[in-house]
Scaffold this motif. Structure first.
Motif, PDB file in Angstrom:
ATOM      1  N   UNK A   1       0.842  -1.206   0.000  1.00  0.00           N
ATOM      2  CA  UNK A   1       0.000   0.000   0.000  1.00  0.00           C
ATOM      3  C   UNK A   1       0.873   1.251   0.000  1.00  0.00           C
ATOM      4  N   UNK A   2       1.924   1.260   0.810  1.00  0.00           N
ATOM      5  CA  UNK A   2       2.830   2.405   0.849  1.00  0.00           C
ATOM      6  C   UNK A   2       3.502   2.618  -0.493  1.00  0.00           C
ATOM      7  N   UNK A   3       3.910   1.530  -1.133  1.00  0.00           N
ATOM      8  CA  UNK A   3       4.522   1.639  -2.459  1.00  0.00           C
ATOM      9  C   UNK A   3       3.541   2.249  -3.457  1.00  0.00           C
ATOM     10  N   UNK A   4       2.270   1.832  -3.369  1.00  0.00           N
ATOM     11  CA  UNK A   4       1.257   2.354  -4.293  1.00  0.00           C
ATOM     12  C   UNK A   4       1.059   3.852  -4.082  1.00  0.00           C
ATOM     13  N   UNK A   5       1.073   4.290  -2.837  1.00  0.00           N
ATOM     14  CA  UNK A   5       0.926   5.723  -2.541  1.00  0.00           C
ATOM     15  C   UNK A   5       2.149   6.489  -3.039  1.00  0.00           C
ATOM     16  N   UNK A   6       3.330   5.962  -2.742  1.00  0.00           N
ATOM     17  CA  UNK A   6       4.563   6.647  -3.147  1.00  0.00           C
ATOM     18  C   UNK A   6       4.677   6.769  -4.665  1.00  0.00           C
ATOM     19  N   UNK A   7       4.117   5.769  -5.383  1.00  0.00           N
ATOM     20  CA  UNK A   7       4.179   5.794  -6.852  1.00  0.00           C
ATOM     21  C   UNK A   7       3.087   6.666  -7.459  1.00  0.00           C
ATOM     22  N   UNK A   8       2.160   7.170  -6.641  1.00  0.00           N
ATOM     23  CA  UNK A   8       1.062   7.982  -7.150  1.00  0.00           C
ATOM     24  C   UNK A   8      -0.098   7.166  -7.691  1.00  0.00           C
ATOM     25  N   UNK A   9      -0.091   5.845  -7.442  1.00  0.00           N
ATOM     26  CA  UNK A   9      -1.170   4.986  -7.939  1.00  0.00           C
ATOM     27  C   UNK A   9      -2.375   4.970  -7.007  1.00  0.00           C
ATOM     28  N   UNK A  10      -2.175   5.413  -5.780  1.00  0.00           N
ATOM     29  CA  UNK A  10      -3.272   5.653  -4.850  1.00  0.00           C
ATOM     30  C   UNK A  10      -3.134   7.093  -4.354  1.00  0.00           C
ATOM     31  N   UNK A  11      -4.240   7.730  -3.973  1.00  0.00           N
ATOM     32  CA  UNK A  11      -4.168   9.130  -3.536  1.00  0.00           C
ATOM     33  C   UNK A  11      -3.156   9.321  -2.413  1.00  0.00           C
TER      34      UNK A  11
ATOM     35  N   UNK B   1      -7.600   4.242  -8.087  1.00  0.00           N
ATOM     36  CA  UNK B   1      -6.786   5.449  -7.946  1.00  0.00           C
ATOM     37  C   UNK B   1      -7.618   6.725  -7.972  1.00  0.00           C
ATOM     38  N   UNK B   2      -8.907   6.606  -8.276  1.00  0.00           N
ATOM     39  CA  UNK B   2      -9.758   7.798  -8.411  1.00  0.00           C
ATOM     40  C   UNK B   2     -10.538   8.118  -7.142  1.00  0.00           C
ATOM     41  N   UNK B   3     -10.179   7.495  -6.024  1.00  0.00           N
ATOM     42  CA  UNK B   3     -10.891   7.774  -4.772  1.00  0.00           C
ATOM     43  C   UNK B   3     -10.783   9.257  -4.394  1.00  0.00           C
TER      44      UNK B   3
END
Length: 201
Positions: A144-154, A199-201
């Motif tokens: 989850x942290x990786x997804x946030x850091x990559x900009x794939x999650x808000x 990613x659109x949340x």
């Protein structure tokens, strides 16, 4: 009999005991394991079963290890080829749902059942169950942290909150399948995951 053959046979016997124990414990709990029952079902003496583990508690801990190997093969390893972050989280969640939907363990998620059985009981078995949940939560949190850091999650996504919700989804799915026999539950879980990992949340 050669020493090598003797060791191989002992390992094979131990594996057979563990596989049967996992099947029993997933449906009836780790406390449902008895040396006498295992001996009867496997055509062994009680001392023969006990000799591989030494105590019921040691057997329970070994069963947790074996169940962990199954979970890892079913849920974690299929996601390893996926790109770290959001892609891997999505593959993990699909593998997790599939694992529950297919009834890999007769009683549903082995670790959810073990947690319900031991969460209020101190001791090495409870500690081992908690440790496995801690490892799983940390793996999910890292992705989850990786997804946030990559900009794939808000950027405002809280990884700990996301992991809490994904665990809740899996436990709700396990409950719906095991208690209610709800055939729609896996699809509901998939919709929940898609919505939460958008990613659109």
């Amino acid at each position: 009999m050669s020493p090598r053959k003797s060791v191989a046979e002992a390992l094979g016997t131990r594996a057979a005991i563990l596989d049967r124990s996992v099947a029993i414990a997933s449906a009836e709990g780790l406390e449902g394991l008895t040396i006498g029952r295992l001996a009867g079902e496997l055509g062994m003496s009680k001392s023969g079963v006990l000799g591989h583990f030494g105590s019921k508690e040691a057997l329970q801990l070994a069963v947790l290890d074996r169940a962990g190997e199954v979970f890892r093969a079913e849920v974690w390893e299929p996601a390893l080829p996926a790109a770290p972050g959001l892609a891997r989280l999505r593959v993990l969640c699909e593998a997790w749902i599939s694992y529950l939907q297919r009834g890999v363990f007769p009683g549903g998620c082995f670790f959810v059942a073990a947690a319900h059985e031991f969460d209020g009981r101190p001791g090495p078995v409870r500690d081992a169950v908690e440790s496995r949940f801690d490892v799983w939560r940390e793996r999910l949190r890292k992705e989850a942290r990786r997804a946030v850091d990559a900009g794939d999650l808000p950027e405002w996504t809280d990884p700990d909150q996301l992991v809490f919700e994904l665990l809740g989804m899996a436990m709700a799915l396990n409950h719906a399948i095991q208690l209610h026999r709800d055939p729609q539950a896996p699809d509901r879980a998939r919709r929940a995951v898609r919505a939460r990992l958008s990613p659109d949340l």
